[in-house]
Design an enzyme around this catalytic site. Structure first.
Site, PDB file in Angstrom:
ATOM      1  CG  HIS A   1      -4.099  -0.280   6.229  1.00 36.65           C
ATOM      2  ND1 HIS A   1      -4.055  -0.186   7.599  1.00 36.65           N
ATOM      3  CD2 HIS A   1      -3.023   0.425   5.784  1.00 36.65           C
ATOM      4  CE1 HIS A   1      -3.007   0.535   7.945  1.00 36.65           C
ATOM      5  NE2 HIS A   1      -2.366   0.929   6.864  1.00 36.65           N
TER       6      HIS A   1
ATOM      7  CG  HIS B   1      -0.235   4.272   4.800  1.00 35.42           C
ATOM      8  ND1 HIS B   1      -1.041   3.485   5.590  1.00 35.42           N
ATOM      9  CD2 HIS B   1      -0.981   5.350   4.439  1.00 35.42           C
ATOM     10  CE1 HIS B   1      -2.237   4.079   5.706  1.00 35.42           C
ATOM     11  NE2 HIS B   1      -2.222   5.196   5.007  1.00 35.42           N
TER      12      HIS B   1
ATOM     13  CG  HIS C   1       3.399  -2.830  10.744  1.00 34.64           C
ATOM     14  ND1 HIS C   1       2.444  -2.052  11.341  1.00 34.64           N
ATOM     15  CD2 HIS C   1       3.848  -2.121   9.683  1.00 34.64           C
ATOM     16  CE1 HIS C   1       2.300  -0.926  10.643  1.00 34.64           C
ATOM     17  NE2 HIS C   1       3.147  -0.949   9.633  1.00 34.64           N
TER      18      HIS C   1
ATOM     19  CG  ASP D   1       4.700   2.727   7.521  1.00 36.29           C
ATOM     20  OD1 ASP D   1       3.868   3.007   6.639  1.00 36.29           O
ATOM     21  OD2 ASP D   1       4.381   2.138   8.576  1.00 36.29           O
ATOM     22  CG  HIS D   2       4.075  -0.429   4.318  1.00 34.85           C
ATOM     23  ND1 HIS D   2       4.057  -1.777   4.605  1.00 34.85           N
ATOM     24  CD2 HIS D   2       3.680   0.200   5.462  1.00 34.85           C
ATOM     25  CE1 HIS D   2       3.660  -1.958   5.853  1.00 34.85           C
ATOM     26  NE2 HIS D   2       3.425  -0.771   6.398  1.00 34.85           N
TER      27      HIS D   2
ATOM     28  CG  HIS E   1      -0.396   0.067   2.534  1.00 34.99           C
ATOM     29  ND1 HIS E   1       0.495  -0.859   3.030  1.00 34.99           N
ATOM     30  CD2 HIS E   1      -0.572   0.984   3.533  1.00 34.99           C
ATOM     31  CE1 HIS E   1       0.821  -0.530   4.273  1.00 34.99           C
ATOM     32  NE2 HIS E   1       0.199   0.587   4.599  1.00 34.99           N
TER      33      HIS E   1
ATOM     34  CG  ASP F   1       0.357  -1.641   7.594  1.00 33.63           C
ATOM     35  OD1 ASP F   1       1.301  -2.439   7.543  1.00 33.63           O
ATOM     36  OD2 ASP F   1       0.539  -0.431   7.747  1.00 33.63           O
TER      37      ASP F   1
HETATM   38 ZN   LIG Z   1      -0.231   1.483   6.592  1.00 30.85          ZN
END
Ligand SMILES: [Zn+2]
Length: 301
Positions: free
Chosen positions: A140, A62, A268, A64-65, A60, A210
């Protein structure tokens, strides 16, 4: 399969905590899963050969990914990469990367291909002669997929003693490995199971991050060898999972238990807790075989 965890913490990179990224090696093929900030540094630190990565799967959008992706793509060019690179990720990922290349008046010398995902059903998105990859629809705050990697059943193992005893020519070995019976010159038919052993059971790896606890996914995850499931929180913060759309260690363990997987790997983690051992303890109240992801840790299965 060999899984190298490059990063497994949520939110911001810290001195010793990297955001999500993993490398999965299956029969010599390297797959990069998520690409948080600092992934290329972690690849170097873990001595993984950049050039061998041909496919990148992004769950996804976001930060942090995937905030490490533009840096990695750019480094590939500086290193003189020529091999094609395919990136699988949510619709919009192409725009996000191409815009950054364009604004920095940059480009790639290799073919950069994007496979943009928007389905809410599991989809077969990759296949070669050894491996398939399916999406796992997750729930998510933004559109998110996990990924299910499955080895294909390999050919049957030759029983060397048996084929030599029957004096079968080497010319037939491949047919036998494919499962064929053999007719000898005197007319006797030798069934394949007398000439071969079963191949090893194919292994599978499911990456789920996530997501909230999503019981609908149990069927797809049934009997997988290893399940990586996010566990951002402990049970005491279960009330936060609704708003943030994450899971607790207990919920990850419930998924592992319902899907009857062999091993659960947690990751995570929110950095609000002191240490990660407590995630394992909590999960083990529901499911026994729990491992903790840690940056730089390698799992072979
Ligand atoms: Zn996320």
């Amino acid at each position: 399969m060999k899984l190298t965890v490059l990063g497994c913490y949520s939110a911001t990179p810290r001195t010793f905590n990297n955001p999500t990224s993993q490398v999965l090696e299956i029969k010599g093929n390297l797959f990069l899963i998520d690409c948080g900030e600092g992934t290329q540094v972690q690849l170097r630190r873990n001595r993984i050969k950049f050039a061998r990565i041909k496919n990148i799967f992004i769950s996804h959008l976001h930060g942090d990914h995937f905030y490490g992706l533009i840096g990695l793509v750019s480094t590939f060019r500086l290193l003189g990469r020529e091999a094609d690179l395919t990136i699988y990720g949510p619709k919009g990922i192409k725009e996000a990367i191409v815009l950054q290349l364009k604004l920095s008046d940059s480009w790639t010398n290799f073919n950069l291909r994007f496979i943009e995902l928007e389905s809410n059903e599991p989809q077969l998105i990759y296949e070669d002669d050894k491996v398939t990859v399916e999406t796992i629809p997750l729930t998510h705050r933004v559109y998110t997929n996990g990924f299910l990697f499955r080895e294909k059943l390999s050919e049957r193992n030759l029983n060397i003693k048996a084929v030599e005893d029957f004096d079968i020519s080497r010319a037939y070995y491949q047919k036998i490995k494919n499962g064929d019976d053999i007719t000898l010159e005197d007319g006797r038919v030798i069934p394949n199971d007398q000439l071969t052993f079963d191949p090893p059971t194919p292994k599978s790896y499911a990456f789920c991050s996530d997501t909230t606890y999503k019981v609908d996914n149990v069927e797809q995850l049934m009997e997988v060898t290893v399940l990586y499931h996010e566990s951002t929180f402990l049970d005491e913060h279960q009330h936060l999972t609704d708003k943030t759309k994450h899971s607790t260690a207990k919920e990850a363990a419930k998924m592992a238990s319902k899907a009857n997987v062999k091993t659960l790997i947690l990751g995570h983690y929110s950095t609000r807790y002191n240490g990660i051992e407590v995630f394992k303890e909590e999960a083990q109240t529901i499911f026994k075989n729990v491992e903790l992801a840690e940056d730089g840790k390698v799992f072979e299965f």
